[in-house]
Design a protein around this motif. Structure first.
Motif, PDB file in Angstrom:
ATOM      1  N   TYR A 109       0.833  -1.206   0.000  1.00 31.01           N
ATOM      2  CA  TYR A 109       0.000   0.000   0.000  1.00 31.01           C
ATOM      3  C   TYR A 109       0.860   1.246   0.000  1.00 31.01           C
ATOM      4  O   TYR A 109       1.762   1.386   0.838  1.00 31.01           O
ATOM      5  N   ARG A 110       0.623   2.113  -0.955  1.00 28.37           N
ATOM      6  CA  ARG A 110       1.362   3.377  -1.019  1.00 28.37           C
ATOM      7  C   ARG A 110       0.401   4.484  -1.434  1.00 28.37           C
ATOM      8  O   ARG A 110      -0.273   4.343  -2.455  1.00 28.37           O
ATOM      9  N   ALA A 111       0.377   5.567  -0.661  1.00 29.42           N
ATOM     10  CA  ALA A 111      -0.551   6.669  -0.964  1.00 29.42           C
ATOM     11  C   ALA A 111       0.043   7.541  -2.071  1.00 29.42           C
ATOM     12  O   ALA A 111       0.360   8.708  -1.868  1.00 29.42           O
ATOM     13  N   GLU A 112       0.180   6.945  -3.241  1.00 29.44           N
ATOM     14  CA  GLU A 112       0.831   7.599  -4.383  1.00 29.44           C
ATOM     15  C   GLU A 112      -0.125   8.563  -5.070  1.00 29.44           C
ATOM     16  O   GLU A 112      -1.341   8.434  -4.964  1.00 29.44           O
ATOM     17  N   ASN A 113       0.456   9.485  -5.840  1.00 23.91           N
ATOM     18  CA  ASN A 113      -0.349  10.188  -6.825  1.00 23.91           C
ATOM     19  C   ASN A 113      -0.646   9.165  -7.895  1.00 23.91           C
ATOM     20  O   ASN A 113       0.274   8.670  -8.532  1.00 23.91           O
ATOM     21  N   LYS A 116      -1.086   6.218 -14.687  1.00 24.34           N
ATOM     22  CA  LYS A 116      -1.017   4.920 -15.363  1.00 24.34           C
ATOM     23  C   LYS A 116       0.102   4.063 -14.753  1.00 24.34           C
ATOM     24  O   LYS A 116       1.237   4.505 -14.647  1.00 24.34           O
ATOM     25  N   GLY A 117      -0.255   2.879 -14.324  1.00 25.18           N
ATOM     26  CA  GLY A 117       0.756   1.986 -13.764  1.00 25.18           C
ATOM     27  C   GLY A 117       1.130   2.267 -12.310  1.00 25.18           C
ATOM     28  O   GLY A 117       1.957   1.584 -11.734  1.00 25.18           O
ATOM     29  N   ARG A 118       0.529   3.290 -11.724  1.00 26.53           N
ATOM     30  CA  ARG A 118       0.803   3.607 -10.315  1.00 26.53           C
ATOM     31  C   ARG A 118      -0.488   3.509  -9.525  1.00 26.53           C
ATOM     32  O   ARG A 118      -1.423   4.255  -9.779  1.00 26.53           O
ATOM     33  N   TYR A 119      -0.531   2.605  -8.603  1.00 26.14           N
ATOM     34  CA  TYR A 119      -1.747   2.399  -7.826  1.00 26.14           C
ATOM     35  C   TYR A 119      -1.450   2.554  -6.350  1.00 26.14           C
ATOM     36  O   TYR A 119      -0.290   2.655  -5.945  1.00 26.14           O
ATOM     37  N   ARG A 120      -2.499   2.561  -5.544  1.00 30.67           N
ATOM     38  CA  ARG A 120      -2.286   2.691  -4.097  1.00 30.67           C
ATOM     39  C   ARG A 120      -2.293   1.323  -3.425  1.00 30.67           C
ATOM     40  O   ARG A 120      -1.764   1.182  -2.335  1.00 30.67           O
ATOM     41  N   GLU A 121      -2.907   0.374  -4.092  1.00 27.35           N
ATOM     42  CA  GLU A 121      -2.810  -1.017  -3.633  1.00 27.35           C
ATOM     43  C   GLU A 121      -2.334  -1.814  -4.836  1.00 27.35           C
ATOM     44  O   GLU A 121      -2.949  -1.757  -5.895  1.00 27.35           O
ATOM     45  N   PHE A 122      -1.222  -2.506  -4.704  1.00 27.79           N
ATOM     46  CA  PHE A 122      -0.752  -3.318  -5.832  1.00 27.79           C
ATOM     47  C   PHE A 122      -0.006  -4.538  -5.331  1.00 27.79           C
ATOM     48  O   PHE A 122       0.497  -4.563  -4.209  1.00 27.79           O
ATOM     49  N   LEU A 123      -0.006  -5.545  -6.191  1.00 27.12           N
ATOM     50  CA  LEU A 123       0.563  -6.827  -5.813  1.00 27.12           C
ATOM     51  C   LEU A 123       2.066  -6.816  -6.054  1.00 27.12           C
ATOM     52  O   LEU A 123       2.521  -6.430  -7.131  1.00 27.12           O
ATOM     53  N   GLN A 124       2.807  -7.248  -5.074  1.00 27.30           N
ATOM     54  CA  GLN A 124       4.246  -7.420  -5.277  1.00 27.30           C
ATOM     55  C   GLN A 124       4.572  -8.902  -5.285  1.00 27.30           C
ATOM     56  O   GLN A 124       4.012  -9.678  -4.511  1.00 27.30           O
ATOM     57  N   VAL A 125       5.460  -9.263  -6.168  1.00 23.99           N
ATOM     58  CA  VAL A 125       5.913 -10.656  -6.268  1.00 23.99           C
ATOM     59  C   VAL A 125       7.411 -10.645  -5.979  1.00 23.99           C
ATOM     60  O   VAL A 125       8.200 -10.194  -6.801  1.00 23.99           O
ATOM     61  N   ALA A 296      12.121  -8.790  -7.775  1.00 23.69           N
ATOM     62  CA  ALA A 296      10.672  -8.614  -7.760  1.00 23.69           C
ATOM     63  C   ALA A 296      10.181  -8.434  -9.189  1.00 23.69           C
ATOM     64  O   ALA A 296      10.859  -7.829 -10.014  1.00 23.69           O
ATOM     65  N   PHE A 297       9.015  -8.997  -9.450  1.00 22.51           N
ATOM     66  CA  PHE A 297       8.344  -8.689 -10.709  1.00 22.51           C
ATOM     67  C   PHE A 297       7.499  -7.458 -10.484  1.00 22.51           C
ATOM     68  O   PHE A 297       6.810  -7.350  -9.461  1.00 22.51           O
ATOM     69  N   GLY A 298       7.515  -6.535 -11.417  1.00 22.40           N
ATOM     70  CA  GLY A 298       6.508  -5.492 -11.411  1.00 22.40           C
ATOM     71  C   GLY A 298       5.258  -6.155 -11.983  1.00 22.40           C
ATOM     72  O   GLY A 298       5.128  -6.289 -13.198  1.00 22.40           O
ATOM     73  N   PHE A 299       4.371  -6.597 -11.111  1.00 23.52           N
ATOM     74  CA  PHE A 299       3.311  -7.499 -11.564  1.00 23.52           C
ATOM     75  C   PHE A 299       2.362  -6.828 -12.572  1.00 23.52           C
ATOM     76  O   PHE A 299       1.992  -7.441 -13.581  1.00 23.52           O
ATOM     77  N   ASP A 300       2.002  -5.582 -12.310  1.00 23.08           N
ATOM     78  CA  ASP A 300       1.088  -4.905 -13.240  1.00 23.08           C
ATOM     79  C   ASP A 300       1.712  -4.742 -14.620  1.00 23.08           C
ATOM     80  O   ASP A 300       1.062  -4.913 -15.641  1.00 23.08           O
ATOM     81  N   ARG A 301       3.001  -4.422 -14.602  1.00 17.74           N
ATOM     82  CA  ARG A 301       3.750  -4.258 -15.853  1.00 17.74           C
ATOM     83  C   ARG A 301       3.825  -5.605 -16.591  1.00 17.74           C
ATOM     84  O   ARG A 301       3.636  -5.687 -17.795  1.00 17.74           O
TER      85      ARG A 301
HETATM   86  P1  AMP Z   1       9.800  -0.771  -5.402  1.00 20.85           P
HETATM   87  O1  AMP Z   1       9.463  -1.498  -4.108  1.00 20.85           O
HETATM   88  O2  AMP Z   1       9.454   0.692  -5.365  1.00 20.85           O
HETATM   89  O3  AMP Z   1      11.192  -1.074  -5.862  1.00 20.85           O
HETATM   90  O4  AMP Z   1       8.829  -1.367  -6.515  1.00 20.85           O
HETATM   91  C1  AMP Z   1       8.799  -2.716  -6.821  1.00 20.85           C
HETATM   92  C2  AMP Z   1       7.962  -2.935  -8.047  1.00 20.85           C
HETATM   93  O5  AMP Z   1       6.647  -2.480  -7.849  1.00 20.85           O
HETATM   94  C3  AMP Z   1       8.470  -2.214  -9.291  1.00 20.85           C
HETATM   95  O6  AMP Z   1       8.436  -3.134 -10.354  1.00 20.85           O
HETATM   96  C4  AMP Z   1       7.504  -1.102  -9.531  1.00 20.85           C
HETATM   97  O7  AMP Z   1       7.257  -0.886 -10.912  1.00 20.85           O
HETATM   98  C5  AMP Z   1       6.245  -1.593  -8.889  1.00 20.85           C
HETATM   99  N1  AMP Z   1       5.537  -0.456  -8.289  1.00 20.85           N
HETATM  100  C6  AMP Z   1       6.059   0.477  -7.478  1.00 20.85           C
HETATM  101  N2  AMP Z   1       5.109   1.367  -7.121  1.00 20.85           N
HETATM  102  C7  AMP Z   1       3.969   0.976  -7.727  1.00 20.85           C
HETATM  103  C8  AMP Z   1       2.634   1.460  -7.734  1.00 20.85           C
HETATM  104  N3  AMP Z   1       2.273   2.539  -7.042  1.00 20.85           N
HETATM  105  N4  AMP Z   1       1.711   0.789  -8.471  1.00 20.85           N
HETATM  106  C9  AMP Z   1       2.056  -0.321  -9.153  1.00 20.85           C
HETATM  107  N5  AMP Z   1       3.288  -0.827  -9.186  1.00 20.85           N
HETATM  108  C10 AMP Z   1       4.246  -0.186  -8.486  1.00 20.85           C
END
Ligand code: AMP
Length: 406
Positions: A109-113, A116-125, A296-301
């Motif tokens: 969870y990140r309170a990002e702006n 596209k491709g930036r979310y506030r809840e996203f899956l990390q692998v 880590a995979f950038g899962f959304d990407r």
């Molecule tokens: P980080 O922990 O910032 O190194 O990010 C790990 C992975 O998560 C990278 O592949 C980013 O592209 C992806 N990522 C980071 N922030 C976000 C976000 N707000 N929404 C979706 N994916 C993100």
């Protein structure tokens, strides 16, 4: 009062079509991870604030969701999976033999702006090997990432490898250590702004064109060091052929200590996976240095690229057969028997659970793109191929072969 159905900005629903694709990819990733002896780890979404705060720099502290829970405790939502992993390593030091090889697939969870491709809840692998120092563990991590992509049908990717220590050698060429990170941030942009762009920015930062050219040329001509050589050697024996030393790769300047790598797909600017060795981070709660390497995979990407390359259609298993329901049918157990026979043979079978006219049930199957309908009516079974419209009477013992034939 009617409540408007809506979701929070940056938080997403995944309807079945999308969710199925995500689950398919995750199932492959897990299978590959497990096949290398990596084990799953799950940690809670909420941690004590003091565990997470201050671990991600100013930016991270700003973006972290923090609040007081109902019991007055200061808590924070998981911001990544590495700091919780460091906590786990310290908390269960007696139970977890090192090296600890784990994968973790959870939302962060990140309170990002949002954009596209930036979310506030996203899956990390994440996949990491904690406790190994040898380059063979770096190579193994890269081999796993690479096998995941192979298994997903991707064949046009490259693994770029570098070692951060190569950059430190710049300090021997008159670069101040305090300016190093800023210079590397510029180098990191080479894919985006090109060689000229990097030279311009470096000239501004160093105050001279000559210095800028010198720095870039030194880096471009760098030979791989012993570490990278070792990793490439192991990778070859592990069957990874598309890995190459990339002296300008500068990712993740904050916590990587030697190896860094990225996986790039032809035609896409940003990488779909990245990682490296970070020997000073995992020990943060243990009070000693513990070596670690991971990615880590950038899962959304990753999902986006797979979608664009159309790598799902052949592999995703949906519902194979819909069995219709007829309330007036006197032989009620008949369709369920058919459903069980088909399920035992590996078909995904949906039983319609509402008494609607048959044509409505067929429309439903059509809308859900279910390829076969087993019409159970008047004690008879008729198998309909929804694509061709072909329909034929079948008996229970003709199932499931009838489906393969029609
Ligand atoms: P980080 O922990 O910032 O190194 O990010 C790990 C992975 O998560 C990278 O592949 C980013 O592209 C992806 N990522 C980071 N922030 C976000 C976000 N707000 N929404 C979706 N994916 C993100």
């Amino acid at each position: 009062m009617k409540i408007e159905p809506r979701t929070l900005k940056g938080f997403r629903d995944f309807l079945p079509k999308e969710a199925r694709k995500r689950q398919y990819v995750l199932s492959i990733l897990k299978e590959v991870f497990e096949s290398y002896g990596f084990e799953p780890l799950e940690t809670p979404a909420l941690e004590y604030d003091e565990i997470l705060s201050g671990k991600y720099g100013e930016e991270g502290d700003k973006l972290m969701y923090r609040f007081e829970d109902n019991g007055g405790r200061k808590v924070a939502l998981r911001y990544d999976q590495t700091v919780p992993l460091a906590r786990v390593i310290a908390q269960y030091a007696n139970d977890l033999p090192l090296p600890f090889k784990r994968y973790q697939i959870q939302n962060v969870y990140r309170a990002e702006n949002t954009q596209k491709g930036r979310y506030r809840e996203f899956l990390q692998v994440d996949l990491d090997n904690i406790g190994s120092e040898d380059p063979i563990s770096d190579a193994e991590i890269i081999a796993i990432a690479s096998e995941c992509l192979d298994r997903l049908g991707m064949n046009d990717f490259k693994v770029l490898i570098n070692d951060r220590n190569i950059f430190y050698e710049l300090t021997e060429n008159g670069v101040n250590e305090k300016d190093l990170n800023s210079i590397l941030r510029t180098i990191d942009k080479i894919e985006k702004i090109g060689r000229e762009g990097v030279l311009n920015e470096l000239s501004e930062k160093t105050g001279s064109n000559e210095k800028a050219t010198e720095i870039l040329t030194i880096l471009e001509q760098r030979q791989m060091n012993f570490n990278v050589e070792g990793i490439l050697y192991y990778l070859k024996s592990m069957g990874v052929k598309n890995a190459e030393f990339t002296p300008l790769l500068a990712r993740g300047l904050d916590y990587y200590t030697s190896t860094i790598f990225e996986i790039k797909v032809d035609g896409y600017d940003s990488s779909i996976a990245g990682g490296g060795r970070y020997d000073n981070l995992i020990g943060m709660f243990s009070g000693k240095e513990i070596p670690a390497v991971g990615f880590a995979f950038g899962f959304d990407r990753l999902m986006e690229v797979l979608d664009e390359k159309n790598l799902f259609s052949a592999n995703i298993k949906g519902i194979d057969v819909l069995i219709t329901f007829d309330e007036s049918d006197s032989e009620r157990e008949f369709p369920y028997e058919a459903a069980n026979i088909l399920r035992e043979s590996g078909f995904n079978v949906e039983q319609f659970t509402d008494n609607r006219a048959i044509d409505k049930q067929l429309k439903y199957a059509d809308k859900k793109q279910i390829p076969f309908v087993l019409i159970a009516e008047y004690g008879e079974l008729k198998l309909k191929n929804m694509k061709t419209g072909e329909q034929k009477k079948v008996s229970l013992n003709e199932l499931p072969n009838a489906i393969k034939q029609i």
